[in-house]
Design an enzyme around this catalytic site. Structure first.
Site, mmCIF file in Angstrom:
data_model
loop_
_atom_site.group_PDB
_atom_site.id
_atom_site.type_symbol
_atom_site.label_atom_id
_atom_site.label_comp_id
_atom_site.label_asym_id
_atom_site.label_seq_id
_atom_site.Cartn_x
_atom_site.Cartn_y
_atom_site.Cartn_z
ATOM 1 N N HIS A 138 -8.222 1.299 -4.533
ATOM 2 C CA HIS A 138 -8.663 0.483 -3.409
ATOM 3 C C HIS A 138 -7.921 -0.833 -3.374
ATOM 4 C CE1 HIS A 138 -10.921 -2.763 -5.368
ATOM 5 N NE2 HIS A 138 -11.187 -1.882 -6.304
ATOM 6 N N CYS A 139 -7.806 -1.402 -2.167
ATOM 7 C CA CYS A 139 -7.365 -2.781 -2.044
ATOM 8 C C CYS A 139 -8.462 -3.447 -1.225
ATOM 9 C CB CYS A 139 -5.986 -2.870 -1.421
ATOM 10 S SG CYS A 139 -5.742 -1.841 0.025
ATOM 11 N N SER A 140 -8.136 -4.003 -0.079
ATOM 12 C CA SER A 140 -9.201 -4.585 0.718
ATOM 13 C C SER A 140 -9.677 -3.562 1.756
ATOM 14 C CB SER A 140 -8.695 -5.859 1.387
ATOM 15 O OG SER A 140 -9.756 -6.519 2.020
#
Ligand SMILES: *[C@@H]1O[C@H](CO)[C@@H](O)[C@H](O)[C@H]1NC(C)=O
Ligand SMILES: *[C@@H]1O[C@H](CO)[C@@H](O)[C@H](O)[C@H]1NC(C)=O
Ligand SMILES: *[C@@H]1O[C@H](CO)[C@@H](O)[C@H](O)[C@H]1NC(C)=O
Ligand SMILES: *[C@@H]1O[C@H](CO)[C@@H](O)[C@H](O)[C@H]1NC(C)=O
Length: 704
Positions: A615-617
């Site tokens: 995940h990132c944002s």
């Protein structure tokens, strides 16, 4: 008679015939048969006078001066007395014997030396120590203790010694003792099996024990030490002791690991359509830390002792492979591994060849048919299967050798090729439904309005208490299967519990985080793990940070996750890439490639059977980039070619916007370029394309 009143003569000579600690025995010849004598000396600074009345018979006098102080020098004066007239006095010196030391302590022992320590009784006395045929003299000094180390001595040997106190050439009785040097257990040639330890020990010891887990085995005795019925794979502490009637001396300690017993009943199962195989075994008896599996020169280690199988990938169907299997405990393994044959699934190949044969027949029939009925088709100039638009779009793998050319081609005209390819990808997958994400209840669970998971492959949470099954996350394809990753948005404060629920339910072993919690003052992701070592409860899951290792560009954490209801505990590794700068790109591709290498190793070691969460944002841009990088580098290695566009296409079918910007798309290509030439510095790029790098750097600056 004035003759009589003149002073008597002194004795001619006094002999000291005996001395001990408390007395001195004197003899002398009588003077003129006189019987009275006076002896003067100082005892402890006090003058003493002893009147001696010798028996009349005999010509000599024997007298014992006592009690005296041991090891002391006395000055005597012997005076002849006749009719109360005293002679001038005969003076002489003598000494008493010094005391033997109370005790000699062996204060330190090693293989080749012993240290002997004793308390001085009187600071004026000297000592003579005799040990191992060597005599040493200690002359008096002011210290109150003597500590003396004797070396070199033979290991594992009892050395007798004696210590004598000396004063004015008089020796005390000797203190006799015995000092034993220690044994070097590690140098013994130990013979180890899966249940015993044996060895012949040279040196003094009276008992030998082997201890593991509070269980102690005793060797029967003698120099041949032997322990049997031991636990396989356990590490025993071997201890030899020497019993000197007063104390038990440690002669040596040494840890030895008994060979682990092999896993039993090893066999194989078909897996992955023949391109993989699962190797299965029953747990070994006793203790072990790792099961090691070797296939085709590759070594795999299974460190989880609860795990009793491993999937071996990269095989060919319908083949037979030699598999060797061994258990390892610490550094110890049996010399002979179990070797057996393992066949991969032939069904695909059989089915394939059946279909092949059928196809071939069909083609032959078709040819015959055409030849007989439609000879006109054959005579046409253009073959009918040539270059249609359709065949170009799919399945083009760019081989390694042609990749630099391909890269350059896309790059000309201000990245025109990249722009075109990237534009082509824009509509891919966008006609699919996102109903769950759009439900009113679920809207708050999305970080961005325009990044919503497609329904068909979204991750669903269990819904026991009527809670929503929704989380903004999709399964993602990998190199080996269609659910190798989960691409997820960075948790919101309201979805942290859901996030952990997903981790638990999907049995995730690794989380890859490619964002910081805040960047440029904006919150990118909720910190969903405890800030310190105190455990935090997320829903029903108790999460503890077990370890945290910070590097320049990333931080690796180990979480333990415990389910409150069942107390089951699992560990989850957190790969947190921290060096994606606020507005830019990681410094070159190298750092990200190294980071990916860490993640890949973890997946191969532990996580291969459960998806890895990335995940990132928003969970599409950097997330898409790192997933693609991982898959493409595997493809590069296994097939010597890459299909970047094809893979991004594939990802876009599972989740919108995967690889979110053109610069990320360019960056992926750059990473592949760089991994083809891992040691090449940009300045001396062999593709002679200096401005290409420059332009990419510009493009990459926009990458986030
Ligand atoms: C020392 O010698 C005297 C006389 O021979 C004897 O009486 C005495 O017991 C001896 N003392 C010791 C401590 O040996
Ligand atoms: C010998 O040395 C040990 C340790 O230094 C000490 O505890 C012990 O009292 C000593 N024994 C004697 C008899 O001096
Ligand atoms: C005292 O001991 C030393 C060495 O142990 C020996 O050489 C010497 O002869 C002894 N002297 C007497 C008086 O016994
Ligand atoms: C696997 O290969 C390694 C390295 O060649 C070797 O040290 C090890 O003993 C092998 N293990 C087995 C189970 O054969």
């Amino acid at each position: 008679n004035c003759q009589l009143s003149s002073a008597p003569e002194n004795v001619g000579e006094v002999k000291v015939v005996d001395q001990n600690e408390t007395s001195i025995t004197l003899t002398w010849e009588k003077v003129n048969d006189f019987s009275y004598y006076t002896l003067r000396y100082d005892e402890n600074g006090e003058p003493k006078v002893e009147i001696i009345n010798a028996p009349p018979q005999g010509t000599s006098v024997k007298y014992v001066v006592s009690p005296l102080t041991p090891g002391t020098k006395y000055s005597f004066t012997l005076i002849t007395v006749f009719e109360e007239v005293h002679s001038t006095g005969f003076s002489f010196d003598s000494v008493t014997v010094p005391l033997v030391v109370d005790y000699v302590n062996v204060t330190d022992r090693s293989l080749t030396s012993v240290t002997l320590t004793w308390k001085k009784v009187n600071k004026a006395w000297g000592y003579v120590l005799e040990i191992n045929g060597v005599r040493e003299t200690f002359t008096p000094d002011q210290s109150s203790d003597v500590s003396h180390s004797v070396t070199p001595l033979k290991p594992g040997t009892a050395h007798n010694f004696s210590l004598v106190t000396v004063f004015s050439e008089l020796n005390s009785t000797a203190f006799s003792g015995r000092a034993v040097t220690t044994i070097d257990c590690a140098s013994v040639e130990w013979h180890v099996s899966t249940s015993s330890i044996q060895g012949t020990v040279e040196g003094e010891f009276t008992s030998a024990t082997a201890t593991y887990n509070l269980q102690t085995h005793v060797s029967p005795g003698g120099r041949d030490v032997s322990f049997t019925d031991l636990v396989s794979g356990a590490t025993y502490e071997i201890s030899l002791k020497y019993n000197t009637s007063s104390e038990l001396l440690d002669q040596c300690r040494h840890d030895i690991t008994v060979f682990p017993s092999p896993p039993s009943n090893p066999h194989c199962d078909y897996y992955g359509g023949g391109y993989s195989a699962s190797v299965i075994w029953n747990k070994p008896v006793g203790v072990w830390t790792t099961v090691e599996v070797n296939v085709t020169g590759e070594s795999y280690k299974v460190d989880d002792i609860e795990e009793q199988k491993i999937i071996i990938q990269g095989l060919q169907p319908a083949r037979t492979y030699q598999v060797s299997l061994n258990s390892v405990s610490g550094h110890e393994r049996r010399s002979n591994s179990l070797v057996f044959s393992c066949s991969t699934d032939p069904r695909g190949v059989i089915a394939g060849s059946v279909i092949g044969v059928l196809l071939f027949c069909l083609l032959v029939c078709l040819a015959v048919f055409i030849f007989l009925k439609r000879p006109d088709i054959i005579s046409r100039k253009k073959p009918f299967i040539s270059g249609s638009k359709q065949t170009k779009t799919k399945g083009t793998l760019i081989p390694v050798a042609r990749f630099p050319d391909h890269f350059n081609k896309l790059n000309v005209d201000d990245n025109r090729g990249f722009s075109e390819e990237y534009e082509d990808l824009a509509p891919v997958g966008t006609n699919q439904t996102q109903k769950a994400a759009e439900l009113p209840d679920n809207k708050v669970r999305n970080r961005f309005k325009n990044v919503l998971p497609y329904d068909w492959c979204r991750v669903k949470l269990s819904t026991l208490n009527g809670t929503s099954d929704y989380i903004n996350a999709n399964y993602m394809p990998g190199y080996n299967s269609n659910r190798e990753y989960i691409a997820s948005q960075g948790p919101l404060p309201a979805t942290v519990n859901d996030f952990w629920k997903m981790i638990w339910e999907q049995r995730v072993k690794g989380i890859v985080m490619v964002t910081n919690c805040t960047e440029g003052g904006k919150i990118k992701c909720e910190q969903y793990w405890p800030a310190d070592i105190k455990p935090c409860l997320y829903g029903e899951l108790l999460v503890t940070v077990r370890s945290e290792e910070q590097n320049l560009n990333w931080t690796i954490r180990e979480f333990s996750v415990e389910h409150k209801n069942t107390s089951e505990e699992r560990s989850v590794k957190h790969f947190h890439f921290t060096a994606w700068p606020d507005h830019g790109v990681p410094e070159g591709s190298e750092v990200l490639i190294q980071f990916r290498e860490l993640v890949r190793r973890h997946i191969e070691k532990e996580g291969a059977r459960a998806p890895t969460v990335v995940h990132c944002s928003a969970g599409v841009g950097r997330t898409g980039t790192i997933i693609a990088l991982d898959v493409l580098l595997q493809q590069l290695e296994k097939e010597r070619g890459v299909g970047i566009k094809e893979f991004v296409h594939k990802m876009r079918l599972n989740r919108p916007h995967m690889v979110q910007t053109e610069s990320q798309y360019v960056f992926l290509h750059q990473c592949i370029m760089d991994s083809l030439q891992p040691n090449q510095k940009p300045e001396d790029n062999i593709y002679e394309n200096a401005d290409l790098i420059y332009e990419n750097a510009t493009a990459l600056r926009e990458l986030r």
